[in-house]
Design a protein around this motif. Sequence first.
Motif, PDB file in Angstrom:
ATOM      1  N   ILE A   1      40.659  61.501  58.597  1.00 34.21           N
ATOM      2  CA  ILE A   1      42.014  61.179  58.153  1.00 34.21           C
ATOM      3  C   ILE A   1      43.013  62.049  58.910  1.00 34.21           C
ATOM      4  O   ILE A   1      42.847  63.275  58.991  1.00 34.21           O
ATOM      5  CB  ILE A   1      42.194  61.417  56.642  1.00 34.21           C
ATOM      6  CG1 ILE A   1      41.016  60.848  55.846  1.00 34.21           C
ATOM      7  CG2 ILE A   1      43.521  60.839  56.157  1.00 34.21           C
ATOM      8  CD1 ILE A   1      40.911  59.351  55.858  1.00 34.21           C
ATOM      9  N   SER A   2      44.055  61.415  59.468  1.00 32.41           N
ATOM     10  CA  SER A   2      45.131  62.152  60.125  1.00 32.41           C
ATOM     11  C   SER A   2      46.414  62.011  59.327  1.00 32.41           C
ATOM     12  O   SER A   2      46.656  60.969  58.710  1.00 32.41           O
ATOM     13  CB  SER A   2      45.369  61.613  61.541  1.00 32.41           C
ATOM     14  OG  SER A   2      44.227  61.770  62.343  1.00 32.41           O
ATOM     15  N   PHE A   3      47.250  63.059  59.363  1.00 29.04           N
ATOM     16  CA  PHE A   3      48.517  63.066  58.637  1.00 29.04           C
ATOM     17  C   PHE A   3      49.680  63.309  59.581  1.00 29.04           C
ATOM     18  O   PHE A   3      49.584  64.111  60.521  1.00 29.04           O
ATOM     19  CB  PHE A   3      48.524  64.171  57.567  1.00 29.04           C
ATOM     20  CG  PHE A   3      47.891  63.785  56.265  1.00 29.04           C
ATOM     21  CD1 PHE A   3      48.666  63.298  55.215  1.00 29.04           C
ATOM     22  CD2 PHE A   3      46.530  63.891  56.093  1.00 29.04           C
ATOM     23  CE1 PHE A   3      48.086  62.952  54.019  1.00 29.04           C
ATOM     24  CE2 PHE A   3      45.932  63.537  54.891  1.00 29.04           C
ATOM     25  CZ  PHE A   3      46.718  63.064  53.846  1.00 29.04           C
TER      26      PHE A   3
ATOM     27  N   MET B   1      48.642  65.498  49.186  1.00 30.54           N
ATOM     28  CA  MET B   1      47.740  64.452  49.670  1.00 30.54           C
ATOM     29  C   MET B   1      46.615  65.047  50.510  1.00 30.54           C
ATOM     30  O   MET B   1      45.452  64.611  50.412  1.00 30.54           O
ATOM     31  CB  MET B   1      48.526  63.406  50.456  1.00 30.54           C
ATOM     32  CG  MET B   1      49.376  62.504  49.579  1.00 30.54           C
ATOM     33  SD  MET B   1      50.101  61.100  50.475  1.00 30.54           S
ATOM     34  CE  MET B   1      51.452  61.916  51.339  1.00 30.54           C
ATOM     35  N   LEU B   2      46.939  66.040  51.343  1.00 30.57           N
ATOM     36  CA  LEU B   2      45.900  66.718  52.122  1.00 30.57           C
ATOM     37  C   LEU B   2      44.822  67.308  51.209  1.00 30.57           C
ATOM     38  O   LEU B   2      43.626  67.180  51.479  1.00 30.57           O
ATOM     39  CB  LEU B   2      46.526  67.833  52.965  1.00 30.57           C
ATOM     40  CG  LEU B   2      47.128  67.455  54.314  1.00 30.57           C
ATOM     41  CD1 LEU B   2      47.962  68.613  54.847  1.00 30.57           C
ATOM     42  CD2 LEU B   2      46.038  67.093  55.308  1.00 30.57           C
ATOM     43  N   GLY B   3      45.267  67.956  50.136  1.00 31.00           N
ATOM     44  CA  GLY B   3      44.320  68.548  49.200  1.00 31.00           C
ATOM     45  C   GLY B   3      43.453  67.509  48.510  1.00 31.00           C
ATOM     46  O   GLY B   3      42.239  67.705  48.335  1.00 31.00           O
ATOM     47  N   LEU B   4      44.046  66.379  48.118  1.00 37.16           N
ATOM     48  CA  LEU B   4      43.286  65.311  47.464  1.00 37.16           C
ATOM     49  C   LEU B   4      42.264  64.702  48.410  1.00 37.16           C
ATOM     50  O   LEU B   4      41.125  64.423  48.025  1.00 37.16           O
ATOM     51  CB  LEU B   4      44.252  64.234  46.961  1.00 37.16           C
ATOM     52  CG  LEU B   4      45.166  64.633  45.802  1.00 37.16           C
ATOM     53  CD1 LEU B   4      46.258  63.590  45.598  1.00 37.16           C
ATOM     54  CD2 LEU B   4      44.376  64.822  44.518  1.00 37.16           C
TER      55      LEU B   4
ATOM     56  N   GLU C   1      40.931  66.150  51.088  1.00 33.87           N
ATOM     57  CA  GLU C   1      39.881  67.130  51.379  1.00 33.87           C
ATOM     58  C   GLU C   1      38.910  67.250  50.208  1.00 33.87           C
ATOM     59  O   GLU C   1      37.696  67.373  50.412  1.00 33.87           O
ATOM     60  CB  GLU C   1      40.519  68.477  51.689  1.00 33.87           C
ATOM     61  CG  GLU C   1      39.536  69.493  52.231  1.00 33.87           C
ATOM     62  CD  GLU C   1      40.232  70.771  52.672  1.00 33.87           C
ATOM     63  OE1 GLU C   1      40.290  71.019  53.877  1.00 33.87           O
ATOM     64  OE2 GLU C   1      40.723  71.507  51.791  1.00 33.87           O
ATOM     65  N   ARG C   2      39.436  67.206  48.983  1.00 35.13           N
ATOM     66  CA  ARG C   2      38.558  67.289  47.803  1.00 35.13           C
ATOM     67  C   ARG C   2      37.579  66.130  47.758  1.00 35.13           C
ATOM     68  O   ARG C   2      36.440  66.273  47.288  1.00 35.13           O
ATOM     69  CB  ARG C   2      39.403  67.321  46.521  1.00 35.13           C
ATOM     70  CG  ARG C   2      38.565  67.509  45.257  1.00 35.13           C
ATOM     71  CD  ARG C   2      39.400  67.524  43.999  1.00 35.13           C
ATOM     72  NE  ARG C   2      40.029  66.231  43.735  1.00 35.13           N
ATOM     73  CZ  ARG C   2      40.618  65.907  42.580  1.00 35.13           C
ATOM     74  NH1 ARG C   2      40.669  66.795  41.594  1.00 35.13           N
ATOM     75  NH2 ARG C   2      41.156  64.722  42.411  1.00 35.13           N
TER      76      ARG C   2
ATOM     77  N   PHE D   1      49.594  69.525  41.930  1.00 35.38           N
ATOM     78  CA  PHE D   1      50.166  70.606  42.731  1.00 35.38           C
ATOM     79  C   PHE D   1      49.167  71.740  42.947  1.00 35.38           C
ATOM     80  O   PHE D   1      49.283  72.493  43.910  1.00 35.38           O
ATOM     81  CB  PHE D   1      51.430  71.135  42.071  1.00 35.38           C
ATOM     82  CG  PHE D   1      52.588  70.161  42.118  1.00 35.38           C
ATOM     83  CD1 PHE D   1      53.501  70.190  43.161  1.00 35.38           C
ATOM     84  CD2 PHE D   1      52.746  69.214  41.123  1.00 35.38           C
ATOM     85  CE1 PHE D   1      54.558  69.289  43.205  1.00 35.38           C
ATOM     86  CE2 PHE D   1      53.806  68.307  41.151  1.00 35.38           C
ATOM     87  CZ  PHE D   1      54.710  68.345  42.203  1.00 35.38           C
ATOM     88  N   MET D   2      48.208  71.865  42.052  1.00 34.80           N
ATOM     89  CA  MET D   2      47.230  72.950  42.170  1.00 34.80           C
ATOM     90  C   MET D   2      46.204  72.664  43.262  1.00 34.80           C
ATOM     91  O   MET D   2      45.461  73.556  43.669  1.00 34.80           O
ATOM     92  CB  MET D   2      46.520  73.165  40.830  1.00 34.80           C
ATOM     93  CG  MET D   2      47.445  73.244  39.636  1.00 34.80           C
ATOM     94  SD  MET D   2      48.831  74.388  39.837  1.00 34.80           S
ATOM     95  CE  MET D   2      49.995  73.736  38.627  1.00 34.80           C
ATOM     96  N   LEU D   3      46.166  71.430  43.738  1.00 35.54           N
ATOM     97  CA  LEU D   3      45.177  71.031  44.726  1.00 35.54           C
ATOM     98  C   LEU D   3      45.734  71.020  46.147  1.00 35.54           C
ATOM     99  O   LEU D   3      44.999  70.752  47.095  1.00 35.54           O
ATOM    100  CB  LEU D   3      44.638  69.634  44.386  1.00 35.54           C
ATOM    101  CG  LEU D   3      43.968  69.483  43.024  1.00 35.54           C
ATOM    102  CD1 LEU D   3      43.666  68.026  42.749  1.00 35.54           C
ATOM    103  CD2 LEU D   3      42.702  70.318  42.959  1.00 35.54           C
ATOM    104  N   ARG D   4      47.027  71.294  46.306  1.00 30.47           N
ATOM    105  CA  ARG D   4      47.651  71.148  47.623  1.00 30.47           C
ATOM    106  C   ARG D   4      47.038  72.086  48.653  1.00 30.47           C
ATOM    107  O   ARG D   4      46.574  73.185  48.326  1.00 30.47           O
ATOM    108  CB  ARG D   4      49.167  71.376  47.542  1.00 30.47           C
ATOM    109  CG  ARG D   4      49.579  72.759  47.121  1.00 30.47           C
ATOM    110  CD  ARG D   4      51.080  72.877  46.957  1.00 30.47           C
ATOM    111  NE  ARG D   4      51.756  73.096  48.225  1.00 30.47           N
ATOM    112  CZ  ARG D   4      52.918  73.740  48.339  1.00 30.47           C
ATOM    113  NH1 ARG D   4      53.542  74.196  47.247  1.00 30.47           N
ATOM    114  NH2 ARG D   4      53.469  73.916  49.518  1.00 30.47           N
TER     115      ARG D   4
END
Length: 457
Positions: free
Chosen positions: A21-23, A38-41, A43-44, A153-156
């Motif tokens: 995935i690229s952002f 979104m990056l954090g989601l 990656e998770r 927000f905690m996953l960013r």
Amino acid sequence: MTITQQHNRHSDKLPVTDLKISFVSLGCDKNLVDSEIMLGLVEREGYVIAEEYESDVIIINTCGFLMDATKEGIDHILRLASYKKSGACKALIVTGCMAQRYKKEIFEELPEVDAVVGTTSFNRIVQVIKEVMAGKQVAYLTDKNTPMPEEMFMLRKPTNKHFAYLKISEGCDQNCTYCTIPGIRGRYRSRTTESLVQEAEILAKQGVRELIIVAQDTTRYGIDIYGKISLHTLLQELSDITELHWLRILYAYPEHITQELIEEMGKNPKVLPYLDMPIQHSHTEILQAMGRNMTGSRIREIIANLRSSVPNIALRTTLIVGFPGEEEKHFLDLVEFIKEIRFDRLGVFTYSGEEGTVAAAMENQIAEVVKHERKDVIMQVQEEISKQKLQEKVGSVMEAIVDKRYGANSYFARTYMDCYDIDGSLSFSTCKNIKIGDFVQVKITHSLSHDLTGELL
């Protein structure tokens, strides 16, 4: 609301765990926070974050605040669409303000786009990826006033290691006559102090040392959920986080700057004596036409209070020139105001008549050539002010945060007067091994119009 077209758009699907995935994140720092969530989601979920655009899915988080930003978004989409045509990319997803503002037009005019995700739906990004990779064309466009789940927000995943933006609210209630934000981002919605402190603690443990407080209007924080403006109490809570060294405030509308905030800035050593205060204009007639609950005299009073209460405060502002009905007398008032106040940092926008705004339908629109002439005059005046103010710093010793290394032994840093990416910088050279994010003491030796040079102590 979800729009789903069932036809298969990708015949060569990959297992989801192998997806790259690229952002691309466009626009403001508040948009960047959404991209980091979104990056954090992603990656998770176990997907691979790719630096290059030759990936399975490209996500472009757009800005739609101004027409120029929309054009930039379209240009990016068309450029990234070339990766789909070459087969290097299998899906293109558009999120953010442009997606929210022009949801129908995107699918109609940009057939390369596989999904559109609005400003309150980006927490569904993993689901969107799965659907587009299953061959569906989808749009998630929930109501713009929908609260964003705090846990997101905690996953960013911060894109900068030593500083981060903390988005304390969403939307805006100002309803300025030139602005599209309430129509795109909805009403003002503060986040809870508890969730903000929790997020800040997570960021601090990851290495963040400077926290930059952002919102469409930071100084309105808390009014909707606590019944009173509460930015000063939030700053008190954040300053208790040991690892945080600097707290910086952006987008402080003068209408909501309280005495409690001014006092907190004056006494709290972690709150930088720096304030970004977008006033837009100095003349009361233009301010009223803009829908701003402010007068020129009141702005002067607030600035005087800030300067008397917060020693060495650096004030930044943004202005709009060429607003409908701005006569020569209004513009000259603005020029004299700038010379009188002597802002440390200042930016100027030429007025843009945005579709759907009150100001776009006003009479006495200003010619583009006049707008740009006025902008040039303001910037010339400000450049001289900035040059003089920075010259006064020569010989002093200033604390700075190190942002970047260049060459063999040279560094770019920032003082308290400089916010990342919008203000100036302080450069120095040393044979010492300095880490990004370190705080250093630098003696100022030279100054330019916007930047400083010094020697490491």
